[in-house]
Each structure stands twice: as structure tokens, then as C-alpha cells.
Design a protein around this motif. Sequence first.
Motif, mmCIF file in Angstrom:
data_model
loop_
_atom_site.group_PDB
_atom_site.id
_atom_site.type_symbol
_atom_site.label_atom_id
_atom_site.label_comp_id
_atom_site.label_asym_id
_atom_site.label_seq_id
_atom_site.Cartn_x
_atom_site.Cartn_y
_atom_site.Cartn_z
ATOM 1 N N ASP A 109 6.249 65.589 13.103
ATOM 2 C CA ASP A 109 5.885 64.271 12.582
ATOM 3 C C ASP A 109 6.972 63.736 11.661
ATOM 4 O O ASP A 109 7.068 62.534 11.428
ATOM 5 N N GLY A 110 7.762 64.645 11.079
ATOM 6 C CA GLY A 110 8.869 64.247 10.223
ATOM 7 C C GLY A 110 10.185 64.608 10.889
ATOM 8 O O GLY A 110 10.289 64.650 12.118
ATOM 9 N N LEU A 111 11.200 64.885 10.080
ATOM 10 C CA LEU A 111 12.495 65.367 10.590
ATOM 11 C C LEU A 111 13.132 64.411 11.596
ATOM 12 O O LEU A 111 13.773 64.838 12.558
ATOM 13 N N GLN A 112 12.982 63.135 11.383
ATOM 14 C CA GLN A 112 13.527 62.160 12.334
ATOM 15 C C GLN A 112 15.048 62.091 12.312
ATOM 16 O O GLN A 112 15.658 61.529 13.216
ATOM 17 N N ASN A 113 15.670 62.662 11.274
ATOM 18 C CA ASN A 113 17.134 62.657 11.200
ATOM 19 C C ASN A 113 17.746 63.995 11.584
ATOM 20 O O ASN A 113 18.963 64.171 11.471
ATOM 21 N N LEU A 114 16.919 64.914 12.046
ATOM 22 C CA LEU A 114 17.418 66.255 12.371
ATOM 23 C C LEU A 114 18.369 66.217 13.565
ATOM 24 O O LEU A 114 18.065 65.651 14.607
ATOM 25 N N VAL A 115 19.535 66.832 13.367
ATOM 26 C CA VAL A 115 20.565 66.884 14.406
ATOM 27 C C VAL A 115 20.672 68.288 14.996
ATOM 28 O O VAL A 115 20.913 68.454 16.193
ATOM 29 N N LEU A 116 20.479 69.313 14.164
ATOM 30 C CA LEU A 116 20.630 70.703 14.607
ATOM 31 C C LEU A 116 19.396 71.507 14.238
ATOM 32 O O LEU A 116 18.934 71.466 13.091
ATOM 33 N N LEU A 117 18.869 72.266 15.205
ATOM 34 C CA LEU A 117 17.730 73.156 14.985
ATOM 35 C C LEU A 117 18.087 74.534 15.514
ATOM 36 O O LEU A 117 18.305 74.712 16.712
ATOM 37 N N ASN A 118 18.159 75.507 14.625
ATOM 38 C CA ASN A 118 18.550 76.878 14.976
ATOM 39 C C ASN A 118 17.375 77.814 14.741
ATOM 40 O O ASN A 118 16.998 78.083 13.597
ATOM 41 N N LEU A 119 16.792 78.326 15.829
ATOM 42 C CA LEU A 119 15.669 79.262 15.767
ATOM 43 C C LEU A 119 16.002 80.554 16.507
ATOM 44 O O LEU A 119 15.121 81.218 17.061
ATOM 45 N N ASN A 120 17.256 80.934 16.520
ATOM 46 C CA ASN A 120 17.675 82.161 17.189
ATOM 47 C C ASN A 120 16.994 83.388 16.574
ATOM 48 O O ASN A 120 16.642 83.400 15.392
ATOM 49 N N ASN A 121 16.836 84.410 17.405
ATOM 50 C CA ASN A 121 16.366 85.715 16.929
ATOM 51 C C ASN A 121 15.016 85.639 16.219
ATOM 52 O O ASN A 121 14.860 86.073 15.079
ATOM 53 N N ASN A 122 14.045 85.057 16.929
ATOM 54 C CA ASN A 122 12.669 85.040 16.455
ATOM 55 C C ASN A 122 11.763 85.580 17.563
ATOM 56 O O ASN A 122 12.236 86.276 18.463
ATOM 57 N N GLN A 123 10.480 85.254 17.519
ATOM 58 C CA GLN A 123 9.529 85.784 18.490
ATOM 59 C C GLN A 123 8.716 84.664 19.132
ATOM 60 O O GLN A 123 7.550 84.826 19.451
ATOM 61 N N LEU A 124 9.363 83.548 19.344
ATOM 62 C CA LEU A 124 8.692 82.386 19.921
ATOM 63 C C LEU A 124 8.426 82.577 21.415
ATOM 64 O O LEU A 124 9.317 82.962 22.164
ATOM 65 N N SER A 125 7.207 82.286 21.827
ATOM 66 C CA SER A 125 6.873 82.328 23.246
ATOM 67 C C SER A 125 6.519 80.940 23.776
ATOM 68 O O SER A 125 6.259 80.778 24.971
ATOM 69 N N HIS A 126 6.525 79.960 22.881
ATOM 70 C CA HIS A 126 6.100 78.606 23.271
ATOM 71 C C HIS A 126 6.784 77.574 22.386
ATOM 72 O O HIS A 126 6.905 77.765 21.179
ATOM 73 N N ILE A 127 7.244 76.501 22.995
ATOM 74 C CA ILE A 127 7.801 75.364 22.271
ATOM 75 C C ILE A 127 6.857 74.184 22.469
ATOM 76 O O ILE A 127 6.617 73.764 23.606
ATOM 77 N N PRO A 128 6.289 73.630 21.398
ATOM 78 C CA PRO A 128 5.352 72.508 21.544
ATOM 79 C C PRO A 128 6.018 71.315 22.232
ATOM 80 O O PRO A 128 7.181 71.004 21.955
ATOM 81 N N PRO A 129 5.305 70.640 23.113
ATOM 82 C CA PRO A 129 5.878 69.466 23.791
ATOM 83 C C PRO A 129 6.225 68.338 22.824
ATOM 84 O O PRO A 129 7.029 67.474 23.152
ATOM 85 N N GLU A 130 5.638 68.385 21.624
ATOM 86 C CA GLU A 130 5.919 67.340 20.632
ATOM 87 C C GLU A 130 7.370 67.353 20.148
ATOM 88 O O GLU A 130 7.780 66.462 19.400
ATOM 89 N N ILE A 131 8.145 68.324 20.581
ATOM 90 C CA ILE A 131 9.551 68.383 20.173
ATOM 91 C C ILE A 131 10.305 67.117 20.580
ATOM 92 O O ILE A 131 11.339 66.786 19.992
ATOM 93 N N HIS A 132 9.771 66.383 21.548
ATOM 94 C CA HIS A 132 10.454 65.169 22.004
ATOM 95 C C HIS A 132 10.516 64.101 20.912
ATOM 96 O O HIS A 132 11.288 63.145 21.016
ATOM 97 N N ARG A 133 9.722 64.281 19.845
ATOM 98 C CA ARG A 133 9.736 63.312 18.751
ATOM 99 C C ARG A 133 11.018 63.383 17.917
ATOM 100 O O ARG A 133 11.342 62.447 17.195
#
Length: 347
Positions: A109-133
Amino acid sequence: MGRKAMAERQLLRALRGGPATRSIALTARRLRHLPRSLGNMKALEELSLRDNSLRRLPQEIGALSRLKVLNLGNNDFEEVPEQVKFLVSLQKLHLFGNKITRISPLIFDGLQNLVLLNLNNNQLSHIPPEIHRLENLECVSLDNNKLKNIPKELCCLQKLRELRLSHNSILALPEEIKYLTKLQILILSRNKIEELPDGLCKLKKLKVLDVAGNNIPVFPTAMEDLELEELYCEDNPLLEKNPVRAIQDEDILTLKELTARFIYCQLGNKNIYLQRALKKNQQAQHMLSHKRKCAQCGCCFLGMWLECVQFRMKTSRNLDLLPVRVLLCSYKCFNRRDHGLFGIAVP
């Protein structure tokens, strides 16, 4: 003095820099908590808290309206802290090396200016479709997680230039990947991908493609259209040349296929009566729109073909010839000599 007390004293010393401080780096201090007074650093633009033992952020961190870079790498977060959505100026968010298993859709809902997102080396099995925001994202890095698929909504990120998804368990890519028109770097090594979508070949700006260590036997037909500078495809079960003549010489086509091929031929000859008749039949138009073209004779066909491969030159340091998928309209075309096409043999 214990290490915990020393770390807290160092943190307080950094905060004493005053509200005008623009950058704070508190790496490897064994921090477990952050003071609420951190929210008073109104001018702060960069905050590095990597290599600590943090599990949560104070609510007050949301007051850092000028913060552009936040590094929370190598901590103990189990989910992306929701407080970051209030950081309206944030451009780079590092959360690598944590224990993150989920991302709340509320984050986007926020982070509208985010250019880089680094989530390496975690345990994610799902990325929410809302990432398109996150419309301004240019780089997304999700190496070394537990992802099995990519939401097609991620392909709506029109500014994305770099996508890293190595060392996951991804089985397939969405055809919608063709909409990432600015993508230049795509890293998919060490997954479980068996087939690359045709849409991948429409990424005209793609320069680096890494699909090493997957289960890919053959590449899409239009692979040659990509102007790649680097291609990595080692450790895939790529098809090999082994010339074999087909036992079958003739094709038994259905009435539907025979009719479709006749119509394609007549349309190629500019049959005006047939053109007029088709304009009045939308169902026929839709059916005929799914035509394919024979790589050997150039004739069009509808739904019956032979899947073959052709070994073509590609830009690669580790492999000179790549098996590229092509379609033929008949065994007659397949059995022609010296066409450089190979059938896919079933063991």
C-alpha cells in the motif's frame, strides 16, 4: 561492560548526532531492539542495521519520511515489517539473509518510490500478486528462496530492468513475462523449469539470460530474435543431434485440418470471395487466427504438426549451438534432405 550494553551505548551515541543526521550505520552490533527516539531523526536518509539480531521495528520508524535506503539484511525477521510501508521516500530496501516466510499484501500500500527490493536468502514460498502496486521497481532480487511460481501480476512492473530468481523451485514462467519490456537481466538458474514461454522472446532489451541448471530440453522458436550479450544454459538436458529418418511418410489429416489448410492457401492467393465470406463469420475468423507456419515449406496449418528442433548459433561462451523449437506441417517436409531439422525422439 557486557556486549549488549555496549551496543546500546553505541546506538545512543549515534542518535545524539541530532535530528539533522542523514546517515547512520549500526552494523554487527548485536542489536535486538531499536529505541523509539529513532523516529525523531527527521532528516535521516540512509539507515544500515544489517548483521544484528532484530526481529521487529518500532512503530516510530514510520516517521522517517526522508529515508531513502534501509538495510535490514542478516537479521532475524520472520516477515517483512509492516512499518516500512510508511516510509514514503524509501527507494532501496534490503532484507536479505533473514527468516522471512511471508509478505503481507499491506506492505504494497506504500513504498511507491521503491526502486530496489532485495529479499535474497529467505524462506519465501509465495509472492503476493499485490506486488504490481510497486510501479517504480527496477530491480527485484529473490535468490535462494522456496518459490514454485511467479505471479503474473509481477509482469505488470513496467520499469523492471533486473529480475533475479536463482536457486528456487520454479516450475514455469508466466506467458505474461512478455510485458516486462524494459527487462535487461533475467536470472533463473538452478530452478526446475522445463519450458520457456514464447513471450520471453519478445523482450527486445534483454541482454543477460541465465537458465543454467534447469530441466530445459529445447528453446522457444523465436529465441534468435533476442539480442543477448550473455546466455548461460549449462546443466540442462538439451537435445542432441542424432539423425534419424521418420518411418512414416504420409500424414492422415482430419477434415478440419484439411479445410483450414485449403483456406489458408486460398487466402494467400487473395481469394476475394473467401475473404468476403470470412468477414461475416467471426467464429471461423477466431479459429483460423491460431495458425502456425511450417519452418520448411512456409505453408500455414492449424492444429496438426510435427515438433522438431533446429540447432542454431547463439551468443554464448559455453555452448555454440542451441536446440530451438520449430514446427513442420507434415512428414513429407520432415523427410526432405539437408534441412537441418531434427525430430524429437522418444526413448
